[in-house]
Write a protein that holds these residues in place. Structure first.
Motif, PDB file in Angstrom:
ATOM      1  N   VAL A 173      22.372   8.385  14.534  1.00  0.00           N
ATOM      2  CA  VAL A 173      22.745   8.795  12.952  1.00  0.00           C
ATOM      3  C   VAL A 173      21.234   8.779  12.469  1.00  0.00           C
ATOM      4  CG1 VAL A 173      23.496   7.574  10.884  1.00  0.00           C
ATOM      5  CG2 VAL A 173      24.777   7.113  12.935  1.00  0.00           C
ATOM      6  N   ILE A 174      20.925   9.463  11.386  1.00  0.00           N
ATOM      7  CA  ILE A 174      19.847   9.730  10.668  1.00  0.00           C
ATOM      8  C   ILE A 174      19.625   8.549   9.700  1.00  0.00           C
ATOM      9  CG2 ILE A 174      18.192  11.294   9.012  1.00  0.00           C
ATOM     10  CD1 ILE A 174      18.842  12.498  11.898  1.00  0.00           C
ATOM     11  N   GLY A 175      20.385   8.258   8.835  1.00  0.00           N
ATOM     12  CA  GLY A 175      20.084   6.946   7.890  1.00  0.00           C
ATOM     13  C   GLY A 175      19.165   7.429   6.457  1.00  0.00           C
ATOM     14  N   PRO A 176      19.032   6.419   5.912  1.00  0.00           N
ATOM     15  CA  PRO A 176      18.363   6.702   4.524  1.00  0.00           C
ATOM     16  C   PRO A 176      16.746   6.806   4.548  1.00  0.00           C
ATOM     17  CG  PRO A 176      19.249   4.513   4.673  1.00  0.00           C
ATOM     18  CD  PRO A 176      19.477   5.100   6.218  1.00  0.00           C
ATOM     19  N   VAL A 177      16.106   6.274   5.574  1.00  0.00           N
ATOM     20  CA  VAL A 177      14.663   5.994   5.490  1.00  0.00           C
ATOM     21  C   VAL A 177      13.921   7.257   5.907  1.00  0.00           C
ATOM     22  CG1 VAL A 177      12.660   4.577   6.432  1.00  0.00           C
ATOM     23  CG2 VAL A 177      15.133   3.647   6.425  1.00  0.00           C
ATOM     24  N   ASP A 178      13.503   8.170   4.747  1.00  0.00           N
ATOM     25  CA  ASP A 178      12.735   9.193   5.157  1.00  0.00           C
ATOM     26  C   ASP A 178      11.112   9.144   5.834  1.00  0.00           C
ATOM     27  OD1 ASP A 178      14.461  10.798   3.833  1.00  0.00           O
ATOM     28  OD2 ASP A 178      13.343  10.594   1.756  1.00  0.00           O
ATOM     29  N   ASN A 179      10.694   8.162   5.894  1.00  0.00           N
ATOM     30  CA  ASN A 179       9.170   7.897   6.379  1.00  0.00           C
ATOM     31  C   ASN A 179       9.234   7.050   7.617  1.00  0.00           C
ATOM     32  OD1 ASN A 179       9.472   5.477   4.679  1.00  0.00           O
ATOM     33  ND2 ASN A 179       7.109   5.497   4.558  1.00  0.00           N
ATOM     34  N   GLY A 180      10.471   6.617   8.016  1.00  0.00           N
ATOM     35  CA  GLY A 180      10.642   5.736   9.131  1.00  0.00           C
ATOM     36  C   GLY A 180      11.267   6.276  10.234  1.00  0.00           C
ATOM     37  N   PRO A 181      11.870   5.742  11.328  1.00  0.00           N
ATOM     38  CA  PRO A 181      12.606   6.072  12.329  1.00  0.00           C
ATOM     39  C   PRO A 181      14.183   6.501  11.833  1.00  0.00           C
ATOM     40  CG  PRO A 181      12.199   4.091  12.514  1.00  0.00           C
ATOM     41  CD  PRO A 181      11.295   4.449  11.501  1.00  0.00           C
ATOM     42  N   THR A 182      14.845   7.033  12.530  1.00  0.00           N
ATOM     43  CA  THR A 182      16.202   7.328  12.313  1.00  0.00           C
ATOM     44  C   THR A 182      17.197   6.200  12.866  1.00  0.00           C
ATOM     45  OG1 THR A 182      16.647   8.253  14.773  1.00  0.00           O
ATOM     46  CG2 THR A 182      16.251   9.832  12.958  1.00  0.00           C
ATOM     47  N   MET A 183      18.209   5.792  12.988  1.00  0.00           N
ATOM     48  CA  MET A 183      18.911   4.655  13.002  1.00  0.00           C
ATOM     49  C   MET A 183      19.784   4.615  14.442  1.00  0.00           C
ATOM     50  SD  MET A 183      20.204   3.486   9.220  1.00  0.00           S
ATOM     51  CE  MET A 183      21.853   4.108   9.639  1.00  0.00           C
ATOM     52  N   GLY A 184      19.680   5.778  15.097  1.00  0.00           N
ATOM     53  CA  GLY A 184      20.540   5.438  16.527  1.00  0.00           C
ATOM     54  C   GLY A 184      21.996   4.926  16.135  1.00  0.00           C
ATOM     55  N   HIS A 185      22.085   4.003  16.661  1.00  0.00           N
ATOM     56  CA  HIS A 185      23.560   3.214  16.580  1.00  0.00           C
ATOM     57  C   HIS A 185      23.170   1.874  15.478  1.00  0.00           C
ATOM     58  CE1 HIS A 185      26.815   5.161  18.342  1.00  0.00           C
ATOM     59  NE2 HIS A 185      25.983   5.546  19.051  1.00  0.00           N
ATOM     60  N   ILE A 186      21.997   1.831  14.939  1.00  0.00           N
ATOM     61  CA  ILE A 186      21.711   0.552  14.050  1.00  0.00           C
ATOM     62  C   ILE A 186      22.853   0.499  12.800  1.00  0.00           C
ATOM     63  CG2 ILE A 186      20.100  -0.789  12.735  1.00  0.00           C
ATOM     64  CD1 ILE A 186      17.907   0.711  14.490  1.00  0.00           C
ATOM     65  N   GLY A 187      23.737  -0.421  12.745  1.00  0.00           N
ATOM     66  CA  GLY A 187      24.810  -0.246  11.644  1.00  0.00           C
ATOM     67  C   GLY A 187      25.882   0.291  12.164  1.00  0.00           C
ATOM     68  N   TYR A 188      25.799   0.929  13.336  1.00  0.00           N
ATOM     69  CA  TYR A 188      26.835   1.589  13.912  1.00  0.00           C
ATOM     70  C   TYR A 188      27.228   1.363  15.209  1.00  0.00           C
ATOM     71  CZ  TYR A 188      26.515   4.619   9.666  1.00  0.00           C
ATOM     72  OH  TYR A 188      26.383   4.863   8.362  1.00  0.00           O
ATOM     73  N   GLY A 189      27.284  -0.119  15.613  1.00  0.00           N
ATOM     74  CA  GLY A 189      27.501  -0.508  16.783  1.00  0.00           C
ATOM     75  C   GLY A 189      26.687  -1.910  17.103  1.00  0.00           C
ATOM     76  N   TYR A 190      25.477  -2.336  16.415  1.00  0.00           N
ATOM     77  CA  TYR A 190      24.841  -3.211  16.445  1.00  0.00           C
ATOM     78  C   TYR A 190      23.944  -3.350  15.343  1.00  0.00           C
ATOM     79  CZ  TYR A 190      21.534   0.260  18.526  1.00  0.00           C
ATOM     80  OH  TYR A 190      20.904   1.537  18.778  1.00  0.00           O
ATOM     81  N   LEU A 191      23.343  -4.378  15.269  1.00  0.00           N
ATOM     82  CA  LEU A 191      22.199  -4.534  13.886  1.00  0.00           C
ATOM     83  C   LEU A 191      20.693  -4.474  14.474  1.00  0.00           C
ATOM     84  CD1 LEU A 191      24.156  -7.586  12.138  1.00  0.00           C
ATOM     85  CD2 LEU A 191      24.236  -4.945  11.936  1.00  0.00           C
ATOM     86  N   TYR A 192      19.690  -4.193  13.587  1.00  0.00           N
ATOM     87  CA  TYR A 192      18.458  -4.026  13.909  1.00  0.00           C
ATOM     88  C   TYR A 192      17.752  -5.309  14.071  1.00  0.00           C
ATOM     89  CZ  TYR A 192      13.628  -2.655  13.880  1.00  0.00           C
ATOM     90  OH  TYR A 192      12.426  -2.388  13.987  1.00  0.00           O
ATOM     91  N   PRO A 193      17.430  -5.766  15.424  1.00  0.00           N
ATOM     92  CA  PRO A 193      16.799  -7.063  15.736  1.00  0.00           C
ATOM     93  C   PRO A 193      15.363  -7.108  14.993  1.00  0.00           C
ATOM     94  CG  PRO A 193      16.684  -5.772  17.681  1.00  0.00           C
ATOM     95  CD  PRO A 193      17.367  -4.891  16.537  1.00  0.00           C
ATOM     96  N   ASN A 194      14.687  -6.183  14.503  1.00  0.00           N
ATOM     97  CA  ASN A 194      13.345  -6.245  14.075  1.00  0.00           C
ATOM     98  C   ASN A 194      12.541  -6.823  14.937  1.00  0.00           C
ATOM     99  OD1 ASN A 194      11.380  -5.502  12.139  1.00  0.00           O
ATOM    100  ND2 ASN A 194      12.352  -6.345  10.408  1.00  0.00           N
ATOM    101  N   PHE A 195      11.113  -6.727  14.346  1.00  0.00           N
ATOM    102  CA  PHE A 195       9.798  -7.461  15.129  1.00  0.00           C
ATOM    103  C   PHE A 195       9.751  -8.639  14.075  1.00  0.00           C
ATOM    104  CE2 PHE A 195      10.209  -3.610  17.006  1.00  0.00           C
ATOM    105  CZ  PHE A 195       9.842  -3.706  18.194  1.00  0.00           C
ATOM    106  N   GLY A 196       9.179  -9.717  14.690  1.00  0.00           N
ATOM    107  CA  GLY A 196       8.770 -10.894  13.622  1.00  0.00           C
ATOM    108  C   GLY A 196       7.813 -11.806  14.308  1.00  0.00           C
ATOM    109  N   ALA A 197       7.139 -12.678  13.520  1.00  0.00           N
ATOM    110  CA  ALA A 197       6.338 -13.839  14.072  1.00  0.00           C
ATOM    111  C   ALA A 197       7.160 -14.777  14.655  1.00  0.00           C
ATOM    112  CB  ALA A 197       5.657 -14.518  13.110  1.00  0.00           C
ATOM    113  N   GLN A 198       6.517 -15.113  15.958  1.00  0.00           N
ATOM    114  CA  GLN A 198       7.501 -16.218  16.652  1.00  0.00           C
ATOM    115  C   GLN A 198       6.683 -17.020  17.790  1.00  0.00           C
ATOM    116  OE1 GLN A 198      10.156 -13.790  19.831  1.00  0.00           O
ATOM    117  NE2 GLN A 198       9.563 -12.419  18.293  1.00  0.00           N
ATOM    118  N   ILE A 199       7.145 -18.004  18.264  1.00  0.00           N
ATOM    119  CA  ILE A 199       6.649 -18.816  19.433  1.00  0.00           C
ATOM    120  C   ILE A 199       7.903 -18.848  20.154  1.00  0.00           C
ATOM    121  CG2 ILE A 199       5.908 -20.608  20.193  1.00  0.00           C
ATOM    122  CD1 ILE A 199       4.640 -21.267  17.520  1.00  0.00           C
ATOM    123  N   ARG A 200       7.648 -18.085  21.665  1.00  0.00           N
ATOM    124  CA  ARG A 200       8.880 -18.197  22.643  1.00  0.00           C
ATOM    125  C   ARG A 200       8.582 -18.571  23.914  1.00  0.00           C
ATOM    126  NH1 ARG A 200      10.313 -12.108  24.131  1.00  0.00           N
ATOM    127  NH2 ARG A 200      10.540 -11.611  21.825  1.00  0.00           N
TER     128      ARG A 200
END
Length: 421
Positions: free
Chosen positions: A166-193
């Motif tokens: 799926v292309i999605g609404p973001v012009d200057n970013g990546p497409t969506m694949g199945h983000i919002g169409y089978g799973y949600l975007y996990p994103n990257f973030g600050a963490q201690i793991r």
């Protein structure tokens, strides 16, 4: 194709990838310090035909509206796919007391500019990974910015990670694949793991993460916790993996009974002046709680996958976004799944088919104008030119559906190429 280790997205997704890294460029080593790089570059030509958006509806992620009118539209782009371009820079310290220390910086830019202006000079540059790791017999400790655990494997096992979907609404970013169409975007973030060592195929990871707003709840004084438990094994003629992951976080609303809305420029060019409105749930709090999992099996070139997720206050695209709550601040229930089959015909050719849905249930003061379901199906053909170059062709059908029965469809074609190092 021999894939190299690409520490992704994340789809999003959001979303970089994972595969075996040979770290093609390595410098140093004489004094125990090493520098290496790995990465990938992809370019896709995409064409999408998007149907008319129903009047008055709320939500939906197909995008493609170039005019702001909601009319049926078509668009051609040359752009990155679900993955941006990825360049990983790695610094390896000398092994000390049996512990390997490393630092990774991952840069993920796009090849396309933002929008349609010929003079636009604003490709998105995303610093998705900035972290250090300590790895030893005890397992691994990671501190810094990396892909979040919750739903990470859901996106990393999607075949459209190496395509567009799926292309999605973001012009200057990546497409969506199945983000919002089978799973949600996990994103990257600050963490201690912390991740355990490999326990005969079993691994457990737990992270304490930077907090997120949950819709309009912006007071964040409780850590966000995420976890993943995975198991992988091999057998004669194939391999198997399964996983579960989880998310927990609370956020609160302000005690103020009224809030000031700043001056707003509307899509039609009109201006809404600054005004005061009643606050949402003064003094209340909301909770994001999610679970996800999946099973993948490979048998003699045939790979079968099923993955799913569910929970409350998760959203329909970006995790814990504005659509995680109703307008009056109540948690929505969200769930979805992705089913997939791929077949490696021979070392050069691979065929793939998948189908996924993401859904939201009504909550609070929601009406039948709210989004109910986002679904998409993808057919893909991959040709491996050699061990580091491949060509991918895709057809995607996507549909957004609202509780009142209204729908919006999109038909998308994409052809592109990857090079890995």
């Amino acid at each position: 194709m021999q894939k190299r280790k690409i520490t992704m997205l994340a789809a999003v997704l959001a979303v970089a990838a994972s595969a075996q890294s040979v770290q093609a460029f390595e410098i140093g080593g004489t004094n125990g310090w090493k520098f290496s790089t790995d990465g990938f570059l992809n370019v896709f030509a995409t064409y999408e035909s998007v149907g008319r958006r129903p009047a008055g509806v709320i939500g939906g992620e197909i995008g493609g509206d170039q005019t702001g009118t909601g009319e049926s539209q078509q668009q051609f782009r040359v752009r990155t796919g679900l993955l941006p371009v990825g360049v990983g820079l790695n610094i390896q310290a000398p092994t000390t007391n049996g512990v390997d220390y490393a630092v990774r910086l991952g840069l993920y830019p796009q090849v396309q500019n933002n929008g349609g202006s010929r003079t636009d000079l604003s490709p998105n540059i995303d610093f998705r990974e900035i972290n250090m790791t300590a790895t030893g017999s005890f397992g691994q400790i990671l501190a810094g910015r990396a892909i979040n655990l919750y739903q990470a494997k859901n996106i990393l096992t999607d075949m459209t990670l190496f395509g567009a979907g799926v292309i999605g609404p973001v012009d200057n970013g990546p497409t969506m694949g199945h983000i919002g169409y089978g799973y949600l975007y996990p994103n990257f973030g600050a963490q201690i793991r912390y991740t355990t060592p490999d326990l005969n195929g079993l691994k457990v990871a737990v992270s304490v993460n930077d907090t997120n707003n949950i819709g309009a709840a912006t007071i964040r004084n409780v850590p966000r916790l995420e976890t993943e438990i995975s198991y992988a094994t091999t057998f004669t003629g194939g391999k198997f993996q399964t996983w579960v992951s989880g998310l927990y976080q609370q956020a609160s609303f302000s005690d103020a009974t009224f809030v000031t809305v700043p001056v707003t420029l509307n899509p039609d060019g009109s201006i809404t002046p600054e005004h005061v409105v009643p606050a949402v749930r003064p003094g209340g709090h909301v909770t994001s709680l999610g679970g996800a999992g999946g099973v993948q099996v490979d048998i003699h070139g045939l790979q079968l996958l099923t993955s799913c997720y569910g929970g409350k206050a998760l959203g329909m695209l970006g995790m814990q976004g504005a659509d995680a709550l109703s307008a009056d601040g109540k948690e929505r229930t969200n769930w979805g799944f992705l089913n997939q089959a791929t077949y490696q015909v021979n070392p050069a050719w691979k065929l793939g088919l998948n189908y996924g849905q993401s859904r939201a249930e009504l909550a609070g003061n929601d009406t039948d104008l709210n989004i109910q379901k986002q679904q998409a199906a993808v057919v893909a053909v991959t040709y491996n030119v050699n061990k580091f170059v491949q060509v991918i062709g895709e057809y995607t059908w996507a549909q957004d559906r609202w509780f009142n029965g209204a729908t919006q469809d999109a038909n998308i074609g994409a052809i592109g190429t990857f090079i890995y190092w």
